[in-house]
Write an enzyme that holds these catalytic residues in place. Structure first.
Site, PDB file in Angstrom:
ATOM      1  N   SER A 121       0.832  -1.210   0.000  1.00 50.04           N
ATOM      2  CA  SER A 121       0.000   0.000   0.000  1.00 50.04           C
ATOM      3  C   SER A 121       0.859   1.249   0.000  1.00 50.04           C
ATOM      4  O   SER A 121       0.491   2.262  -0.590  1.00 50.04           O
ATOM      5  CB  SER A 121      -0.864   0.059   1.256  1.00 50.04           C
ATOM      6  OG  SER A 121      -1.732  -1.017   1.302  1.00 50.04           O
ATOM      7  N   HIS A 142      -2.150  -3.200  -6.681  1.00 48.57           N
ATOM      8  CA  HIS A 142      -2.685  -2.762  -5.387  1.00 48.57           C
ATOM      9  C   HIS A 142      -4.198  -2.979  -5.354  1.00 48.57           C
ATOM     10  O   HIS A 142      -4.951  -2.199  -5.932  1.00 48.57           O
ATOM     11  CB  HIS A 142      -2.320  -1.290  -5.142  1.00 48.57           C
ATOM     12  CG  HIS A 142      -2.717  -0.806  -3.789  1.00 48.57           C
ATOM     13  ND1 HIS A 142      -3.295   0.416  -3.562  1.00 48.57           N
ATOM     14  CD2 HIS A 142      -2.633  -1.405  -2.573  1.00 48.57           C
ATOM     15  CE1 HIS A 142      -3.537   0.542  -2.271  1.00 48.57           C
ATOM     16  NE2 HIS A 142      -3.152  -0.537  -1.656  1.00 48.57           N
ATOM     17  N   GLU A 154      -5.117  -0.921  -8.636  1.00 45.50           N
ATOM     18  CA  GLU A 154      -4.168   0.030  -9.218  1.00 45.50           C
ATOM     19  C   GLU A 154      -2.981  -0.779  -9.736  1.00 45.50           C
ATOM     20  O   GLU A 154      -2.374  -1.544  -8.976  1.00 45.50           O
ATOM     21  CB  GLU A 154      -3.684   1.019  -8.151  1.00 45.50           C
ATOM     22  CG  GLU A 154      -4.786   1.933  -7.636  1.00 45.50           C
ATOM     23  CD  GLU A 154      -4.362   2.805  -6.447  1.00 45.50           C
ATOM     24  OE1 GLU A 154      -4.924   3.891  -6.294  1.00 45.50           O
ATOM     25  OE2 GLU A 154      -3.479   2.390  -5.664  1.00 45.50           O
ATOM     26  N   ASN A 192      -4.986   6.271  -2.248  1.00 44.56           N
ATOM     27  CA  ASN A 192      -4.537   6.629  -0.898  1.00 44.56           C
ATOM     28  C   ASN A 192      -3.900   8.016  -0.859  1.00 44.56           C
ATOM     29  O   ASN A 192      -3.995   8.722   0.149  1.00 44.56           O
ATOM     30  CB  ASN A 192      -3.570   5.583  -0.346  1.00 44.56           C
ATOM     31  CG  ASN A 192      -4.314   4.330   0.101  1.00 44.56           C
ATOM     32  OD1 ASN A 192      -5.527   4.362   0.278  1.00 44.56           O
ATOM     33  ND2 ASN A 192      -3.589   3.234   0.252  1.00 44.56           N
TER      34      ASN A 192
HETATM   35  N1  LIG Z   1      -5.344  -4.702   4.771  1.00 43.34           N
HETATM   36  C1  LIG Z   1      -5.549  -3.764   3.857  1.00 43.34           C
HETATM   37  O1  LIG Z   1      -6.504  -2.989   3.917  1.00 43.34           O
HETATM   38  C2  LIG Z   1      -4.636  -3.667   2.670  1.00 43.34           C
HETATM   39  C3  LIG Z   1      -5.112  -3.089   1.481  1.00 43.34           C
HETATM   40  C4  LIG Z   1      -4.274  -3.048   0.364  1.00 43.34           C
HETATM   41  C5  LIG Z   1      -2.978  -3.535   0.458  1.00 43.34           C
HETATM   42  N2  LIG Z   1      -2.539  -4.079   1.626  1.00 43.34           N
HETATM   43  C6  LIG Z   1      -1.170  -4.593   1.663  1.00 43.34           C
HETATM   44  O2  LIG Z   1      -1.216  -6.004   1.512  1.00 43.34           O
HETATM   45  C7  LIG Z   1      -0.127  -6.601   2.220  1.00 43.34           C
HETATM   46  C8  LIG Z   1      -0.680  -7.622   3.196  1.00 43.34           C
HETATM   47  O3  LIG Z   1      -1.537  -6.977   4.099  1.00 43.34           O
HETATM   48  P1  LIG Z   1      -2.633  -7.765   4.939  1.00 43.34           P
HETATM   49  O4  LIG Z   1      -3.562  -6.747   5.487  1.00 43.34           O
HETATM   50  O5  LIG Z   1      -3.182  -8.898   4.133  1.00 43.34           O
HETATM   51  O6  LIG Z   1      -1.727  -8.351   6.113  1.00 43.34           O
HETATM   52  P2  LIG Z   1      -1.986  -9.621   7.042  1.00 43.34           P
HETATM   53  O7  LIG Z   1      -1.175  -9.416   8.261  1.00 43.34           O
HETATM   54  O8  LIG Z   1      -3.445  -9.904   7.169  1.00 43.34           O
HETATM   55  O9  LIG Z   1      -1.366 -10.830   6.184  1.00 43.34           O
HETATM   56  C9  LIG Z   1      -0.018 -10.974   5.920  1.00 43.34           C
HETATM   57  C10 LIG Z   1       0.261 -12.476   5.864  1.00 43.34           C
HETATM   58  O10 LIG Z   1       1.549 -12.687   5.302  1.00 43.34           O
HETATM   59  C11 LIG Z   1       2.135 -13.755   5.988  1.00 43.34           C
HETATM   60  N3  LIG Z   1       3.581 -13.671   5.757  1.00 43.34           N
HETATM   61  C12 LIG Z   1       4.480 -12.859   6.335  1.00 43.34           C
HETATM   62  N4  LIG Z   1       5.700 -13.048   5.794  1.00 43.34           N
HETATM   63  C13 LIG Z   1       5.548 -14.008   4.844  1.00 43.34           C
HETATM   64  C14 LIG Z   1       6.418 -14.638   3.917  1.00 43.34           C
HETATM   65  N5  LIG Z   1       7.702 -14.310   3.838  1.00 43.34           N
HETATM   66  N6  LIG Z   1       5.898 -15.570   3.089  1.00 43.34           N
HETATM   67  C15 LIG Z   1       4.599 -15.890   3.135  1.00 43.34           C
HETATM   68  N7  LIG Z   1       3.725 -15.328   3.982  1.00 43.34           N
HETATM   69  C16 LIG Z   1       4.201 -14.388   4.819  1.00 43.34           C
HETATM   70  C17 LIG Z   1       1.701 -13.612   7.424  1.00 43.34           C
HETATM   71  O11 LIG Z   1       1.787 -14.854   8.098  1.00 43.34           O
HETATM   72  C18 LIG Z   1       0.274 -13.127   7.247  1.00 43.34           C
HETATM   73  O12 LIG Z   1      -0.663 -14.207   7.234  1.00 43.34           O
HETATM   74  C19 LIG Z   1       0.635  -5.461   2.854  1.00 43.34           C
HETATM   75  O13 LIG Z   1       1.688  -5.090   2.012  1.00 43.34           O
HETATM   76  C20 LIG Z   1      -0.409  -4.359   2.932  1.00 43.34           C
HETATM   77  O14 LIG Z   1       0.155  -3.052   2.934  1.00 43.34           O
HETATM   78  C21 LIG Z   1      -3.340  -4.175   2.732  1.00 43.34           C
END
Ligand SMILES: NC(=O)c1ccc[n+]([C@@H]2O[C@H](COP(=O)([O-])OP(=O)(O)OC[C@H]3O[C@@H](n4cnc5c(N)ncnc54)[C@H](O)[C@@H]3O)[C@@H](O)[C@H]2O)c1
Length: 285
Positions: A121, A142, A154, A192
């Site tokens: 993000s 994204h 995006e 964002n």
């Molecule tokens: N939550 C949101 O609203 C949102 C929206 C858009 C983008 N994002 C982006 O998406 C990404 C994930 O966010 P999220 O909210 O799903 O987080 P989350 O914490 O729900 O999930 C992340 C997952 O990745 C796993 N993980 C960590 N390191 C790892 C690795 N090396 N290999 C495999 N799995 C691994 C963790 O165990 C966890 O289950 C981030 O970069 C975040 O910025 C989040």
């Protein structure tokens, strides 16, 4: 120019990764989901299976199609199992070093023309791409939360992204049923970059105008046609997530409007994180 995608890897099956993997299997694409433990991977698959079962109950998906979709997802803890993927979408923790390490490994094990995408993000796609030897095949994809429901993706290019990789990611976003938009790798990308300072302005107005969250939300919904008020939206996103995103944008751009308002920082410190803790601007008990 877009490459045909037969197999996708999704790294991280948390909130976003599970949603993205769900989109892939529903679109008929063989998908490998990688997590740090099999237990976490299974939790991700259970969430996908649960959402697809709800679709069957609502009559929007046939049982046989649901079963076929779930069967398209294989789970692993080994990044090496993504070696034959045409596209890998990363959705792990929002930290630069783990993402760079992962991309360096993906760069080593995947085919030269495989496309590598990050769902970050707020981090720089360019910095993540720089961990690889072929940054021309790295893009941002994204998605928005919840990925299966929100239409936008995006598709982000860096200075070094080559057209075939970019067009492959763009076409794949459309194949998932999303509405892709094109943008460059700048802090906050498009939505964002606009939304975060705007929501921060809304929170500052709460104090300046001594207006209640209810009245502010009523004002924005009825005066501008927003589908949801800003306080409702921040509660839904999570106050910690919003503060974190604000800090990242402020660090990148140094514009005062990007900085999280003290009221939000205090709420985050107090554990009033919105819907997920049942208390934020509103109470959800
Ligand atoms: N939550 C949101 O609203 C949102 C929206 C858009 C983008 N994002 C982006 O998406 C990404 C994930 O966010 P999220 O909210 O799903 O987080 P989350 O914490 O729900 O999930 C992340 C997952 O990745 C796993 N993980 C960590 N390191 C790892 C690795 N090396 N290999 C495999 N799995 C691994 C963790 O165990 C966890 O289950 C981030 O970069 C975040 O910025 C989040």
């Amino acid at each position: 120019m877009a490459k045909e995608i037969r197999k996708v890897g999704v790294i991280g099956l948390g909130t976003m990764g599970a949603g993205i993997a769900q989109l892939c299997v529903e679109a008929g694409v063989e998908t490998v989901g990688r997590e740090v433990s099999l237990d976490l991977a299974e939790q991700g698959r259970d969430r996908i299976a649960h959402f697809l079962t709800r679709k069957v109950e609502k009559g929007t998906l046939e049982q046989a199609d649901r079963d076929a979709a779930v069967a398209r997802l294989t789970l692993t803890t080994a990044v090496a199992d993504c070696a034959d993927c045409d596209l890998v979408i990363e959705a792990i923790v929002e930290e630069l070093e783990p993402k760079r390490e992962l991309f360096a490994e993906l760069d080593r094990i995947t085919a030269e023309d495989a496309v590598l995408a990050t769902n970050t993000s707020a981090l720089s796609v360019t910095e993540i791409a720089a961990a690889t030897t072929r940054p021309e095949r790295v893009v941002g994809m994204h998605f928005f939360n919840p990925a299966p429901l929100l239409p936008l993706v995006e598709v982000i290019r860096t200075e070094l992204t080559a057209d075939p990789a970019y067009e492959t990611a763009y076409a794949f976003g459309a194949r998932l049923g999303k509405t892709p938009i094109r943008c460059n790798d700048t802090p906050g990308f498009v939505v964002n970059r606009v939304l975060i300072p705007l929501l921060n302005d809304c929170v500052r107005v709460l104090d300046e105008a001594r207006v209640t969250p209810e009245d502010l939300d009523t004002g924005m919904k009825n005066g501008t046609g927003w589908p949801m008020g800003p306080c409702e939206l921040i509660d839904l996103v999570g106050i910690d997530i919003h503060v974190h995103a604000s800090e990242a944008l402020y660090e990148a751009l140094r514009e005062p409007r990007m900085a999280a308002p003290p009221r939000l920082v205090r709420m985050a410190q107090a554990g009033l994180l919105g819907r997920k803790t049942k208390r934020g601007f509103y109470s959800y008990e």
